[in-house]
Design a protein around this motif. Structure first.
Motif, PDB file in Angstrom:
ATOM      1  N   UNK A   1       5.861  12.069  -3.609  1.00  0.00           N
ATOM      2  CA  UNK A   1       5.458  11.340  -4.612  1.00  0.00           C
ATOM      3  C   UNK A   1       4.172  11.285  -4.558  1.00  0.00           C
ATOM      4  N   UNK A   2       3.408  10.724  -5.085  1.00  0.00           N
ATOM      5  CA  UNK A   2       2.020  10.566  -5.012  1.00  0.00           C
ATOM      6  C   UNK A   2       1.863   9.977  -3.712  1.00  0.00           C
ATOM      7  N   UNK A   3       0.144  10.376  -3.627  1.00  0.00           N
ATOM      8  CA  UNK A   3      -0.307   9.569  -2.280  1.00  0.00           C
ATOM      9  C   UNK A   3      -0.366   7.770  -3.104  1.00  0.00           C
ATOM     10  N   UNK A   4      -1.257   8.078  -4.407  1.00  0.00           N
ATOM     11  CA  UNK A   4      -0.190   6.107  -4.017  1.00  0.00           C
ATOM     12  C   UNK A   4       0.478   5.510  -3.724  1.00  0.00           C
ATOM     13  N   UNK A   5       2.086   6.297  -4.682  1.00  0.00           N
ATOM     14  CA  UNK A   5       3.249   5.455  -4.521  1.00  0.00           C
ATOM     15  C   UNK A   5       3.481   5.633  -2.903  1.00  0.00           C
ATOM     16  N   UNK A   6       2.738   6.370  -2.181  1.00  0.00           N
ATOM     17  CA  UNK A   6       2.892   6.513  -1.081  1.00  0.00           C
ATOM     18  C   UNK A   6       2.481   5.175   0.291  1.00  0.00           C
ATOM     19  N   UNK A   7       1.018   5.139  -0.617  1.00  0.00           N
ATOM     20  CA  UNK A   7       0.216   4.325   0.177  1.00  0.00           C
ATOM     21  C   UNK A   7       1.213   3.337   0.131  1.00  0.00           C
ATOM     22  N   UNK A   8       1.051   2.458  -1.364  1.00  0.00           N
ATOM     23  CA  UNK A   8       1.835   1.144  -1.586  1.00  0.00           C
ATOM     24  C   UNK A   8       3.585   0.819  -1.127  1.00  0.00           C
ATOM     25  N   UNK A   9       3.974   1.993  -1.076  1.00  0.00           N
ATOM     26  CA  UNK A   9       5.400   1.745  -1.015  1.00  0.00           C
ATOM     27  C   UNK A   9       4.873   1.469   1.692  1.00  0.00           C
ATOM     28  N   UNK A  10       4.533   1.812   1.432  1.00  0.00           N
ATOM     29  CA  UNK A  10       4.173   1.705   3.550  1.00  0.00           C
ATOM     30  C   UNK A  10       3.681   0.415   3.343  1.00  0.00           C
ATOM     31  N   UNK A  11       2.964   0.249   2.191  1.00  0.00           N
ATOM     32  CA  UNK A  11       1.897  -1.415   2.430  1.00  0.00           C
ATOM     33  C   UNK A  11       3.201  -2.237   2.132  1.00  0.00           C
ATOM     34  N   UNK A  12       4.292  -1.846   1.605  1.00  0.00           N
ATOM     35  CA  UNK A  12       5.024  -2.800   1.235  1.00  0.00           C
ATOM     36  C   UNK A  12       6.230  -2.738   2.646  1.00  0.00           C
ATOM     37  N   UNK A  13       6.793  -1.774   2.877  1.00  0.00           N
ATOM     38  CA  UNK A  13       7.288  -1.799   4.482  1.00  0.00           C
ATOM     39  C   UNK A  13       6.568  -2.592   4.805  1.00  0.00           C
ATOM     40  N   UNK A  14       5.055  -2.339   5.104  1.00  0.00           N
ATOM     41  CA  UNK A  14       4.616  -3.581   6.419  1.00  0.00           C
ATOM     42  C   UNK A  14       4.537  -4.605   6.700  1.00  0.00           C
ATOM     43  N   UNK A  15       4.406  -4.799   4.568  1.00  0.00           N
ATOM     44  CA  UNK A  15       4.467  -6.338   4.899  1.00  0.00           C
ATOM     45  C   UNK A  15       5.933  -6.980   5.046  1.00  0.00           C
ATOM     46  N   UNK A  16       7.199  -5.751   4.718  1.00  0.00           N
ATOM     47  CA  UNK A  16       8.512  -7.005   4.572  1.00  0.00           C
ATOM     48  C   UNK A  16       8.854  -6.819   6.291  1.00  0.00           C
ATOM     49  N   UNK A  17       7.995  -5.871   7.135  1.00  0.00           N
ATOM     50  CA  UNK A  17       8.783  -5.599   8.329  1.00  0.00           C
ATOM     51  C   UNK A  17       7.678  -6.585   9.039  1.00  0.00           C
TER      52      UNK A  17
END
Length: 136
Positions: A33-49
Motif C-alpha cells: 500500500x501507499x506510505x499514507x495507508x501504511x502510516x494510518x494503519x500503524x497509527x490506528x493499530x497503535x491507538x487500539x493497542x
C-alpha cells in the motif's frame, strides 16, 4: 508491593513483544500500500493497542485490588464477589501468562516461518498433506 511491580513489569514486557509482533504483521499486510495507508494503519493499530490492550492489562493487574475493595463492603453480595475475585485472580494470572507465552511463540514463529521461504514451504506442504489425508 515489589511482587506487584514485578508482575506489572512482566505484563508490560509481554505486551510490548506482542505489540511489536502485531505491528510487523500489519506492516506485512499493507506492505504494497501507499506510505499514507501504511502510516494510518500503524497509527490506528497503535491507538487500539494502547487503549485496548494496555487498558485491559491494567484492569487485570488491579483485579486483586478490586476484589479486596469489594470483599470489605458491607453488602453480602459485594463481599462474596470480592472474595471470589480474590480466589480466582491467581488462576487467571497464571492462565494468562501461559496463554501470553503461547501467543508470543505462535506469532513469532509465524513471522519467522513467513520470513524463511524453506520453512514456509515446508509448513505449507505439510498442511496440504494433512488436509488431503483428512479428506480421504
Amino acid at each position: 508491593m515489589a511482587l506487584e511491580k514485578e508482575k506489572i513489569k512482566g505484563a508490560v514486557r509481554t505486551d510490548f513483544i506482542l505489540s511489536a509482533e502485531i505491528i510487523v504483521i500489519a506492516l506485512g499486510v499493507v506492505s504494497d500500500a501507499s506510505f499514507a495507508v501504511q502510516v494510518s494503519t500503524l497509527v490506528g493499530i497503535a491507538a487500539l493497542m494502547t487503549v485496548g490492550v494496555y487498558g485491559l492489562v491494567a484492569a487485570i493487574v488491579k483485579l486483586d485490588d478490586a476484589g479486596l475493595y469489594l470483599s470489605r463492603r458491607t453488602s453480602s453480595f459485594a463481599s462474596a464477589l470480592g472474595r471470589g475475585i480474590l480466589r480466582l485472580a491467581p488462576y487467571l494470572m497464571k492462565s494468562l501468562s501461559i496463554a501470553g507465552t503461547a501467543a508470543m511463540f505462535l506469532v513469532g514463529g509465524g513471522i519467522v516461518a513467513h520470513g524463511v521461504p524453506a520453512v514456509h514451504h515446508t509448513i505449507e506442504a505439510l498442511t496440504h498433506r494433512l488436509t488431503a489425508a483428512r479428506k480421504a
